[in-house]
Design an enzyme around this catalytic site. Structure first.
Site, PDB file in Angstrom:
ATOM      1  CB  SER A   1     -25.462   8.144  -9.949  1.00  0.00           C
ATOM      2  OG  SER A   1     -24.835   8.422 -11.188  1.00  0.00           O
TER       3      SER A   1
ATOM      4  CG  HIS B   1     -23.535  16.492  -5.941  1.00  0.00           C
ATOM      5  ND1 HIS B   1     -24.447  16.054  -6.868  1.00  0.00           N
ATOM      6  CD2 HIS B   1     -22.318  16.104  -6.398  1.00  0.00           C
ATOM      7  CE1 HIS B   1     -23.826  15.438  -7.853  1.00  0.00           C
ATOM      8  NE2 HIS B   1     -22.522  15.451  -7.597  1.00  0.00           N
TER       9      HIS B   1
END
Ligand code: PAF
Length: 287
Positions: free
Chosen positions: A189, A41
């Site tokens: 993830s 991110h």
């Protein structure tokens, strides 16, 4: 050191701020997330900052993209930690709204996702892309950004959002940014947190299978069926047997046949223990 971003939990306040930026001619870029942020991110946020004056990160665990048997309740929620991580990045606004602002009582309108949503994740997770397409369109209504950045790790999601905004004439450029991996190759993830030590080792089967397919493709193998056999063989060698799909498809349609112009992509989804993981790689000539 960067200035701290503004953190808002009210969507109307967020829209007001973004409209002001746009009126003053600033370029706005949106990074939608479900929180539980990791380096993947943060790399999206950095790439956003490099191409737009104003970066907005949304943090919202979207209930409508989870199936009834999926991990909506246990999905990690850690806003304070997420804000600490974002402090190292150059961004202007974090929007972390409550679910009732996005799904008012009686909410009943959804986006019918495009055709590219049908196979693979769409077939394994009925309703998932309907939820994704709906929330992304809603977030773009709240944050009318010039560009939207998504991770390539969710390749089909990227293609779904790309076709959705094109079909619905939403004036936003959708960009996919490279998957960030741990040093051993595992794609980052938020769900990796569910893996035990041995499961994490088995999970490396996904990236190794994809790398094997990439190597064979670059050495001239073009038959999707044979590439898929290799994907499954390497997954099996890592005791990854609960495979939802392991396929080589056209990079645009996500179907076979592969049209040479669009290149192809290998997609894998499999369960390691209780954790469902996905990963993919573009297959490129001569790498
Ligand atoms: O990729 C995600 O984290 C989510 O699917 C998204 C795009 C933020 C929509 O909820």
């Amino acid at each position: 050191m960067h200035e701290k971003p503004l953190v808002l939990d009210r969507i109307d306040a967020a829209t007001q701020v973004v409209r002001q930026w746009k009126q003053s001619g600033r370029r706005v870029s949106l990074v939608p997330t479900m929180g539980a942020l990791h380096e993947g991110h943060l790399s999206l946020v950095r790439q956003s900052a490099a191409q737009a004056e104003c970066t907005v990160v949304t943090i919202f665990v979207n209930p409508t993209q989870f199936g009834p048997q999926e991990d909506y309740q246990k999905y990690p929620r850690q806003l304070e930690r997420d804000l600490e991580l974002l402090a190292s990045c150059d961004l202007q606004l974090v929007v972390a709204p409550s679910a009732d602002q996005l799904y008012r009582p009686g909410h009943s309108t959804f986006v019918e996702p495009p055709a590219v949503a049908r196979p693979w994740e769409g077939a394994c997770r009925p309703g998932h892309f309907r939820g994704v397409a709906t929330i992304v369109l809603k977030l773009l209504q709240i944050v009318p950004a010039d560009s939207l950045l998504l991770g390539q790790k969710d390749y089909q999601q990227y293609r779904v959002v790309q076709d959705m905004v094109a079909d619905l004439n939403v004036p936003v450029e959708v960009r996919a940014c490279p998957t960030v991996r741990d040093p051993d190759g595992l794609a980052l993830s938020s769900r990796n947190a569910y893996l035990s030590g041995t499961e994490r080792l088995r999970a490396l089967g996904l990236v190794r299978a994809l790398r094997t397919a990439c190597r064979e493709y670059s050495q001239g193998q073009r038959a999707p069926q044979l590439l898929e056999e290799s994907l499954r063989r390497v997954l099996g060698e890592h005791e990854v047997h609960q495979i939802d799909y392991a396929v080589v498809v056209d990079g645009h349609t996500l179907e076979v046949p592969i049209r040479a112009s669009d290149g192809c992509v290998a997609l894998v989804a499999a369960r390691v223990g209780q954790t469902r993981l996905i990963d993919n790689m573009r297959l490129v000539e001569g790498t």
